[in-house]
Design a protein around this motif. Structure first.
Motif, short mmCIF file in Angstrom:
data_model
loop_
_atom_site.label_atom_id
_atom_site.label_comp_id
_atom_site.label_asym_id
_atom_site.label_seq_id
_atom_site.Cartn_x
_atom_site.Cartn_y
_atom_site.Cartn_z
N UNK A 100 -4.65 39.45 -18.78
CA UNK A 100 -3.20 39.60 -18.82
C UNK A 100 -2.78 41.04 -18.54
N UNK A 101 -3.56 41.97 -19.02
CA UNK A 101 -3.29 43.38 -18.72
C UNK A 101 -3.42 43.63 -17.23
N UNK A 158 -9.32 36.98 -14.35
CA UNK A 158 -9.72 36.06 -15.43
C UNK A 158 -11.23 36.00 -15.59
N UNK A 159 -11.96 36.32 -14.53
CA UNK A 159 -13.41 36.17 -14.59
C UNK A 159 -14.21 37.45 -14.60
N UNK A 160 -13.55 38.61 -14.66
CA UNK A 160 -14.28 39.87 -14.59
C UNK A 160 -13.86 40.83 -15.70
N UNK A 161 -14.74 41.76 -15.98
CA UNK A 161 -14.42 42.84 -16.91
C UNK A 161 -14.38 44.15 -16.13
N UNK A 173 -1.85 50.31 -20.92
CA UNK A 173 -0.92 49.19 -20.93
C UNK A 173 -1.41 48.10 -21.87
N UNK A 174 -2.74 47.99 -21.97
CA UNK A 174 -3.32 46.96 -22.84
C UNK A 174 -2.85 47.12 -24.27
N UNK A 177 -2.55 35.03 -25.70
CA UNK A 177 -1.98 36.07 -24.84
C UNK A 177 -2.37 37.46 -25.31
N UNK A 178 -2.36 37.66 -26.62
CA UNK A 178 -2.79 38.94 -27.17
C UNK A 178 -4.25 39.23 -26.88
N UNK A 179 -5.10 38.21 -27.04
CA UNK A 179 -6.52 38.38 -26.75
C UNK A 179 -6.76 38.69 -25.28
N UNK A 180 -5.94 38.10 -24.41
CA UNK A 180 -6.09 38.35 -22.98
C UNK A 180 -5.49 39.70 -22.57
N UNK A 181 -4.82 40.37 -23.53
CA UNK A 181 -4.29 41.71 -23.28
C UNK A 181 -5.24 42.79 -23.77
#
Length: 194
Positions: A58-59, A47-50, A129-130, A172-176
């Motif tokens: 979510x991905x 949740x906190x990293x790229x 998967x994203x 949820x889509x944005x977090x994917x």
């Protein structure tokens, strides 16, 4: 059910694939947070990293679940992507039928979508998967929004619940995959389309 089964059958050879060193290592195989499975620390980390400059927790959670279930055996990771893609094909049918009322045309479009060769990259490449995950949320958001519109036009008290669900699915889509940020513009267009 037939559509789901057909799409799974066509994409089943993807299970023989391996991890690809182009991004699969950053997303799964060399990512200690992902390949150690679902833990509270890993969920918070996602949740906190790229990774590769992209934020999509979510991905990562779905990859962590795969590692929890299958370890680093690529067939399991491919299986999840194949199943999500088959669900997406069914969702394409259901959403198009919901929006247009045209059952057979919606089914034809869903079959073409589900079997189209351009979908192979998204399904057979594990770090993509994203793409399949974000599409699932994209389609569910459109469906929930359509139900919200119908409920609000009927002045139903359920309209607020549908709107809340629309926002939750959009999140949820944005977090994917961040590309889902364009979805509100599509919803505005749908207000004027069918």
């Amino acid at each position: 059910v037939l559509l789901f089964g057909l799409v799974v059958w066509v994409f089943l050879p993807a299970l023989r694939g391996d991890f690809i060193e182009f991004d699969d290592s950053a997303y799964v195989t060399s990512n200690a947070h992902v390949n150690s499975g679902l833990t509270w620390e890993n969920l918070v980390w996602a949740f906190g990293h790229t990774v590769v400059g992209v934020w999509h927790p979510l991905t990562f959670w779905s990859h962590m679940l795969d590692c929890q279930l299958y370890g680093l055996k690529p067939w399991g990771h491919h299986l999840t992507s194949v199943l999500v893609h088959a669900v997406n094909a069914v969702l394409v049918f259901l959403v198009l039928r919901q929006l247009t009322g045209a059952t057979w045309r919606s089914l034809l479009v869903a079959v073409l979508f589900g079997l189209h060769p351009l979908r192979v990259e998204s399904v057979a490449w594990i770090c993509e998967r994203k793409d399949v995950l974000s599409l699932m949320f994209w389609l569910l958001t459109i469906s929930a929004y359509a139900k919200y519109v119908v409920a609000s036009q009927a002045h139903s008290p359920k309209s607020k619940a549908w709107y809340g669900l629309t926002l939750g699915l959009f999140a949820g889509g944005l977090m994917s995959k961040p590309m889902v940020v364009t979805l509100p513009f599509v919803l505005v267009l749908l207000d004027y389309w069918p």
